[in-house]
Design a protein around this motif. Structure first.
Motif, PDB file in Angstrom:
ATOM      1  N   THR A 115       0.847  -1.186   0.000  1.00 54.30           N
ATOM      2  CA  THR A 115       0.000   0.000   0.000  1.00 54.30           C
ATOM      3  C   THR A 115       0.884   1.238   0.000  1.00 54.30           C
ATOM      4  O   THR A 115       2.096   1.153   0.200  1.00 54.30           O
ATOM      5  N   ALA A 116       0.278   2.381  -0.215  1.00 58.91           N
ATOM      6  CA  ALA A 116       1.040   3.631  -0.231  1.00 58.91           C
ATOM      7  C   ALA A 116       1.679   3.899   1.126  1.00 58.91           C
ATOM      8  O   ALA A 116       2.789   4.409   1.228  1.00 58.91           O
ATOM      9  N   SER A 117       0.964   3.538   2.197  1.00 54.18           N
ATOM     10  CA  SER A 117       1.490   3.798   3.538  1.00 54.18           C
ATOM     11  C   SER A 117       2.481   2.728   3.990  1.00 54.18           C
ATOM     12  O   SER A 117       3.330   2.980   4.830  1.00 54.18           O
ATOM     13  N   ARG A 118       2.368   1.500   3.414  1.00 53.55           N
ATOM     14  CA  ARG A 118       3.280   0.407   3.774  1.00 53.55           C
ATOM     15  C   ARG A 118       3.753  -0.312   2.524  1.00 53.55           C
ATOM     16  O   ARG A 118       3.317  -1.416   2.231  1.00 53.55           O
ATOM     17  N   PRO A 119       4.634   0.300   1.753  1.00 54.86           N
ATOM     18  CA  PRO A 119       5.114  -0.364   0.541  1.00 54.86           C
ATOM     19  C   PRO A 119       6.047  -1.517   0.887  1.00 54.86           C
ATOM     20  O   PRO A 119       6.689  -1.513   1.935  1.00 54.86           O
ATOM     21  N   GLY A 120       6.097  -2.490   0.011  1.00 58.83           N
ATOM     22  CA  GLY A 120       7.032  -3.587   0.222  1.00 58.83           C
ATOM     23  C   GLY A 120       6.377  -4.940   0.074  1.00 58.83           C
ATOM     24  O   GLY A 120       5.182  -5.056  -0.205  1.00 58.83           O
ATOM     25  N   THR A 121       7.175  -5.969   0.276  1.00 58.34           N
ATOM     26  CA  THR A 121       6.721  -7.348   0.185  1.00 58.34           C
ATOM     27  C   THR A 121       6.673  -7.935   1.581  1.00 58.34           C
ATOM     28  O   THR A 121       7.603  -7.761   2.369  1.00 58.34           O
ATOM     29  N   PHE A 122       5.607  -8.648   1.883  1.00 60.74           N
ATOM     30  CA  PHE A 122       5.448  -9.241   3.200  1.00 60.74           C
ATOM     31  C   PHE A 122       5.303 -10.749   3.044  1.00 60.74           C
ATOM     32  O   PHE A 122       4.429 -11.216   2.325  1.00 60.74           O
ATOM     33  N   LEU A 123       6.172 -11.512   3.691  1.00 66.67           N
ATOM     34  CA  LEU A 123       6.168 -12.964   3.594  1.00 66.67           C
ATOM     35  C   LEU A 123       5.438 -13.544   4.796  1.00 66.67           C
ATOM     36  O   LEU A 123       5.630 -13.109   5.917  1.00 66.67           O
ATOM     37  N   ARG A 124       4.614 -14.562   4.535  1.00 67.39           N
ATOM     38  CA  ARG A 124       3.711 -15.068   5.570  1.00 67.39           C
ATOM     39  C   ARG A 124       3.925 -16.536   5.928  1.00 67.39           C
ATOM     40  O   ARG A 124       3.007 -17.208   6.365  1.00 67.39           O
ATOM     41  N   MET A 159      18.386 -14.506   2.168  1.00 70.45           N
ATOM     42  CA  MET A 159      16.960 -14.809   2.276  1.00 70.45           C
ATOM     43  C   MET A 159      16.475 -14.605   3.711  1.00 70.45           C
ATOM     44  O   MET A 159      15.403 -14.054   3.955  1.00 70.45           O
ATOM     45  N   PHE A 160      17.275 -15.025   4.685  1.00 65.51           N
ATOM     46  CA  PHE A 160      16.933 -14.875   6.092  1.00 65.51           C
ATOM     47  C   PHE A 160      16.688 -13.408   6.429  1.00 65.51           C
ATOM     48  O   PHE A 160      15.704 -13.054   7.085  1.00 65.51           O
ATOM     49  N   LYS A 161      17.579 -12.554   5.958  1.00 69.01           N
ATOM     50  CA  LYS A 161      17.459 -11.123   6.237  1.00 69.01           C
ATOM     51  C   LYS A 161      16.305 -10.491   5.466  1.00 69.01           C
ATOM     52  O   LYS A 161      15.554  -9.685   6.003  1.00 69.01           O
ATOM     53  N   MET A 162      16.154 -10.876   4.196  1.00 69.34           N
ATOM     54  CA  MET A 162      15.080 -10.321   3.375  1.00 69.34           C
ATOM     55  C   MET A 162      13.707 -10.652   3.965  1.00 69.34           C
ATOM     56  O   MET A 162      12.818  -9.814   4.009  1.00 69.34           O
TER      57      MET A 162
END
Length: 199
Positions: A3-12, A99-102
């Motif tokens: 989203t505009a307020s929270r850009p980025g990729t989130f892994l679940r 990968m761990f850090k990302m």
């Protein structure tokens, strides 16, 4: 989510594992409530996941399955070593720590491993050989000394100058053409496996 307020990729991944366990508990509640034996296992990447998440899965099992008498972990072919390739580079280790850090995997890393290592080494808790050193749960490792995937994708891996996992040798690994590179694998695996349960 992006989203505009929270850009980025989130892994679940952590949420998926917890949801799968909770789904199993809810779906099979009558049978699971009487469970006395619990076996956690997986093969290849699943074997590595077994090493990495035994502590948290067993904690869940003890909290939700009141009649448990025995818990065991049996990772199959997941003891991937953070070893140098035939050219002396840590290709696999570099990619795994990246990968761990990302993924911000520290949030779901083995707590015993994290507690034993300084913060700048927490990304080492993504390796089976490191986590296994601090494992106190009964873990029976099933892994050949000479593993085809490790031989091709770790010992003979190569940084190609690309930017994707595929470009770095995953899953298209360097052909098995330098058998002399393999001679270090059995001693390294045996050294790493000198834990309380062995291989």
């Amino acid at each position: 989510r992006n989203t505009a307020s929270r850009p980025g990729t989130f892994l679940r991944g952590s949420f998926i594992r917890k949801a799968a366990l909770d789904f199993a508990l809810k779906t099979f509640a009558p049978k699971l409530s009487n469970t006395t034996h619990f076996l956690l296992t997986g093969c290849s990447a699943g074997g590595l996941a077994t090493f990495l998440h035994t502590t948290s899965v067993f904690a869940w099992a003890r909290a939700n399955l009141p009649n448990l008498a025995k818990l065991r972990a049996v990772p199959l072919s997941g003891f991937f070593l953070n070893a140098q390739n035939a050219h002396g580079s840590f290709v696999y280790g570099t990619l795994m720590e990246g990968m761990f850090k990302m993924a911000n995997a520290i949030a779901d890393a083995d707590p015993k491993c994290l507690s034993k290592l300084p913060i700048e080494m927490h990304s080492k808790c993504v390796f089976a050989e490191v986590v296994y050193n601090y494992q106190t749960e009964a873990t029976f490792v099933m892994n050949s000394q000479m593993d085809l995937w490790q031989t091709q994708c770790i010992l003979l891996s190569n940084f190609s100058g690309g930017r994707s996992w595929y470009d770095f040798g995953f899953p298209h690994c360097v052909a098995l053409n330098t058998i002399s590179a393999c001679i270090e694998m059995p001693p390294a695996l045996q050294k790493a496996a000198d834990g309380p349960w062995g291989i």
